[in-house]
Enzyme design. Structure first.
Site, short mmCIF file in Angstrom:
data_model
loop_
_atom_site.label_atom_id
_atom_site.label_comp_id
_atom_site.label_asym_id
_atom_site.label_seq_id
_atom_site.Cartn_x
_atom_site.Cartn_y
_atom_site.Cartn_z
N GLU A 219 -0.51 -106.03 48.36
CA GLU A 219 -0.05 -105.53 47.06
C GLU A 219 0.81 -106.52 46.28
O GLU A 219 1.91 -106.17 45.81
CB GLU A 219 0.69 -104.19 47.27
CG GLU A 219 -0.19 -103.15 47.93
CD GLU A 219 0.55 -101.90 48.40
OE1 GLU A 219 1.74 -101.76 48.12
OE2 GLU A 219 -0.09 -101.06 49.07
N ASN A 261 -4.90 -107.47 50.65
CA ASN A 261 -5.11 -106.02 50.60
C ASN A 261 -4.36 -105.42 49.41
O ASN A 261 -3.20 -105.74 49.18
CB ASN A 261 -4.54 -105.43 51.91
CG ASN A 261 -4.84 -103.96 52.09
OD1 ASN A 261 -5.98 -103.52 51.91
ND2 ASN A 261 -3.83 -103.18 52.45
N HIS A 297 -6.84 -95.26 47.93
CA HIS A 297 -5.98 -94.06 47.90
C HIS A 297 -6.24 -93.40 46.56
O HIS A 297 -5.66 -93.80 45.54
CB HIS A 297 -4.49 -94.46 47.91
CG HIS A 297 -3.99 -95.01 49.20
ND1 HIS A 297 -3.88 -94.25 50.34
CD2 HIS A 297 -3.54 -96.24 49.53
CE1 HIS A 297 -3.37 -94.99 51.32
NE2 HIS A 297 -3.17 -96.20 50.86
N GLU A 327 -7.63 -98.15 53.43
CA GLU A 327 -6.61 -97.09 53.50
C GLU A 327 -7.11 -95.81 52.84
O GLU A 327 -6.41 -95.19 52.05
CB GLU A 327 -5.31 -97.56 52.82
CG GLU A 327 -4.77 -98.85 53.38
CD GLU A 327 -3.38 -99.22 52.87
OE1 GLU A 327 -2.71 -98.36 52.26
OE2 GLU A 327 -2.97 -100.38 53.08
N ASP A 329 -7.89 -92.27 51.67
CA ASP A 329 -7.54 -90.85 51.77
C ASP A 329 -7.84 -90.23 50.42
O ASP A 329 -8.19 -90.94 49.46
CB ASP A 329 -6.09 -90.60 52.24
CG ASP A 329 -5.04 -91.33 51.42
OD1 ASP A 329 -5.32 -91.67 50.26
OD2 ASP A 329 -3.92 -91.53 51.94
O1 G3I Z 1 11.53 -95.23 60.33
C1 G3I Z 1 12.27 -94.23 59.59
C2 G3I Z 1 12.91 -93.30 60.54
O2 G3I Z 1 13.85 -94.01 61.30
C3 G3I Z 1 13.56 -92.16 59.75
O3 G3I Z 1 14.07 -91.23 60.63
C4 G3I Z 1 12.55 -91.49 58.83
C5 G3I Z 1 13.19 -90.41 57.96
O4 G3I Z 1 12.45 -90.23 56.77
O5 G3I Z 1 12.00 -92.46 57.99
C6 G3I Z 1 11.32 -93.45 58.71
O6 G3I Z 1 10.75 -94.35 57.83
C7 G3I Z 1 9.62 -93.87 57.09
C8 G3I Z 1 8.41 -94.69 57.50
O7 G3I Z 1 7.32 -94.39 56.66
C9 G3I Z 1 8.01 -94.44 58.93
O8 G3I Z 1 7.69 -93.11 59.13
C10 G3I Z 1 9.94 -94.10 55.61
O9 G3I Z 1 10.96 -93.20 55.22
C11 G3I Z 1 8.70 -93.86 54.78
O10 G3I Z 1 8.96 -94.23 53.44
C12 G3I Z 1 7.59 -94.71 55.30
O11 G3I Z 1 6.43 -94.46 54.52
C13 G3I Z 1 5.33 -95.32 54.73
C14 G3I Z 1 5.05 -96.11 53.45
O12 G3I Z 1 3.90 -96.91 53.65
C15 G3I Z 1 6.21 -97.02 53.06
O13 G3I Z 1 6.01 -97.51 51.78
C16 G3I Z 1 4.13 -94.47 55.06
O14 G3I Z 1 4.34 -93.82 56.32
C17 G3I Z 1 2.87 -95.31 55.12
O15 G3I Z 1 1.76 -94.47 55.20
C18 G3I Z 1 2.76 -96.13 53.84
O16 G3I Z 1 1.63 -96.96 53.97
C19 G3I Z 1 1.31 -97.75 52.81
C20 G3I Z 1 0.61 -99.01 53.30
O17 G3I Z 1 1.40 -99.64 54.26
C21 G3I Z 1 0.29 -99.94 52.15
N1 G3I Z 1 -0.47 -99.27 51.12
C22 G3I Z 1 0.08 -98.01 50.66
C23 G3I Z 1 0.34 -97.06 51.83
C24 G3I Z 1 0.82 -95.73 51.36
O18 G3I Z 1 2.05 -95.87 50.70
#
Ligand code: G3I
Length: 408
Positions: A219, A261, A297, A327, A329
């Site tokens: 990105e 990507n 997405h 990715e 969905d």
């Molecule tokens: O690791 C912490 C944890 O310690 C804490 O307790 C918890 C409480 O909310 O948060 C955890 O972190 C979260 C992390 O995912 C792991 O679960 C973050 O808040 C959350 O923002 C994060 O979101 C991820 C996101 O990327 C970050 O931008 C999503 O799961 C993940 O699906 C998403 O994936 C991205 C791809 O990498 C790139 N393309 C877009 C895609 C969707 O946004």
């Protein structure tokens, strides 16, 4: 020498020749050449046989015995017995994809694999590829400068290996999920390049040979065109951070496939054009890149024109690049009805059609059960049910549509 007549014109980049033990085994060899299919996953890994990578992205020559070929045309007894809830035994996405020499994958979490048997079973039964939804990102693998933590990612890779699944690496350089130290230390351009190089080296060295491709940069392009200038990488280094990342990755591992990507280029438009210009420029200037990941997405209301989207993707393939849908969905806006679920199914079939028309070699979903998806929280509850299995791991109409499209 048996392979020579089949060789591509470019010299082999990695040449690990197979060596049948006896002359007789030549007689029973079945040779299959797949070009641009990315079918590394179906390499049986038998001792005495090796894989030849002829250098162009995702072009492989597969060789295995006739007996092995026959065995694979069926399926393993263990897989035959395992039909999940509401599933017909022997009918899985994985089997349908294997028959096409395609990768079908899902983003997943090592914690959920360890915690929920049904999660792990569904993942291994339905997919021949996986990607870490989070645990390979910089914030997790290098939480402090110079201290790498590969524990969760290693568990994920071990699960993939136990279940004969390929692993896509996601992601090395991204503006999100960077550890605090990496983005706030006020590094100079030279220091930031060093930080990036060390991160890429550390991660690629650790996973060498176990992760077959990496989203090297994720990105980097802005939605409105041009570079995403708010990225800490852009701010510390400037626009050439993208090509620097690819060069560092190739130096660190000459064999792994290197992908750019991004989202928002799934349909023809300015972002897809921008990405096309960027990768064509990289190829013209010898910046190492093997493939492009289209994220897909998109909500269910985004009907995609199959031929226009396939043409958009195909032009990247025509540059000699591999393309993965990385990715996928498809959130449904609430209130969710059965009609919308059927619409989701036909839109998923449409996306598989685009992929098949355009020669996409991996179809990766961003999760597989509606129990776990980033979509509801990201859309503040406006969208839900984006994936192929419901929250009780039952296959949805979307699963059936994808299966039928792959099996057809
Ligand atoms: O690791 C912490 C944890 O310690 C804490 O307790 C918890 C409480 O909310 O948060 C955890 O972190 C979260 C992390 O995912 C792991 O679960 C973050 O808040 C959350 O923002 C994060 O979101 C991820 C996101 O990327 C970050 O931008 C999503 O799961 C993940 O699906 C998403 O994936 C991205 C791809 O990498 C790139 N393309 C877009 C895609 C969707 O946004």
């Amino acid at each position: 020498c048996l392979l020579m007549p089949l060789s591509c014109t470019s010299p082999p980049r990695t040449s690990r020749f197979f060596s049948p033990k006896t002359p007789e085994s030549f007689a029973s060899l079945m040779i299959r050449v797949r070009r641009c299919g990315g079918g590394l996953h179906d390499w049986p890994g038998k001792p005495g046989f090796e894989l030849e990578n002829h250098g162009a992205a995702d072009e492989y020559v597969h060789v295995w015995t006739r007996a092995e070929g026959k065995k694979r045309a069926g399926c393993r007894p263990a897989e035959k017995k395992r039909g999940g809830k509401g599933m017909i035994a022997d009918q899985t996405l994985r089997m349908a994809a294997d028959r096409r020499n395609l990768l079908v994958g899902a983003a997943c979490s090592p914690h959920l694999i360890a915690r929920e048997p049904e999660y792990a079973q569904t993942l291994a039964r339905e997919f021949n590829c996986l990607v870490a939804e989070n645990c390979m990102k910089a914030a997790y693998v290098q939480p402090e400068r110079g201290r790498f933590d590969f524990g969760p990612a290693d568990r994920l890779v071990a699960f993939a290996e136990e279940n004969r699944m390929r692993v896509r690496g996601h992601t090395l350089v991204w503006h999100n999920q960077m550890p605090e130290w990496m983005k706030t230390a006020g590094f100079s351009r030279e220091e930031a390049l060093g930080v990036m190089r060390d991160h890429i080296r550390g991660v690629l060295a650790h996973f060498k040979g176990r992760v077959f491709c990496w989203d090297v940069v994720n990105e980097a392009l802005a939605d409105g065109g041009g570079w995403r200038m708010k990225s800490p990488w852009f701010q510390m280094i400037g626009p050439d951070y993208v090509e620097a990342a690819f060069r560092f990755a190739r130096e660190a591992d000459p064999d792994v496939l290197l992908f750019y990507n991004d989202y928002g280029m799934d349909q023809p438009g300015s972002k897809a054009d921008e990405c096309y210009r960027m990768v064509r420029d990289f190829l013209d200037r010898g910046v190492p890149i093997d493939g492009v990941g289209f994220q897909y997405h998109l909500g269910v209301e985004n009907h995609l024109d199959r031929s226009a989207c396939a043409a958009n993707v195909r032009r990247f393939r025509e540059l000699g690049l591999a393309v993965h849908f990385t990715e996928m969905d498809m959130g449904i806006r609430k209130p969710i009805t059965d009609e919308l679920r059927s619409q989701q199914a036909s839109e998923y079939a449409n996306r598989v059609g685009i992929a098949l028309d355009a020669g996409v070699s991996a179809l990766v979903f961003w999760g597989f059960t509606d129990k776990y998806s980033w979509v509801p929280s990201f859309t503040k509850g406006e969208y839900d049910e984006p994936l192929l299995f419901d929250s009780s791991y039952r296959p949805k109409p979307a699963w059936k549509a994808v299966f039928d499209a792959l099996a057809s």
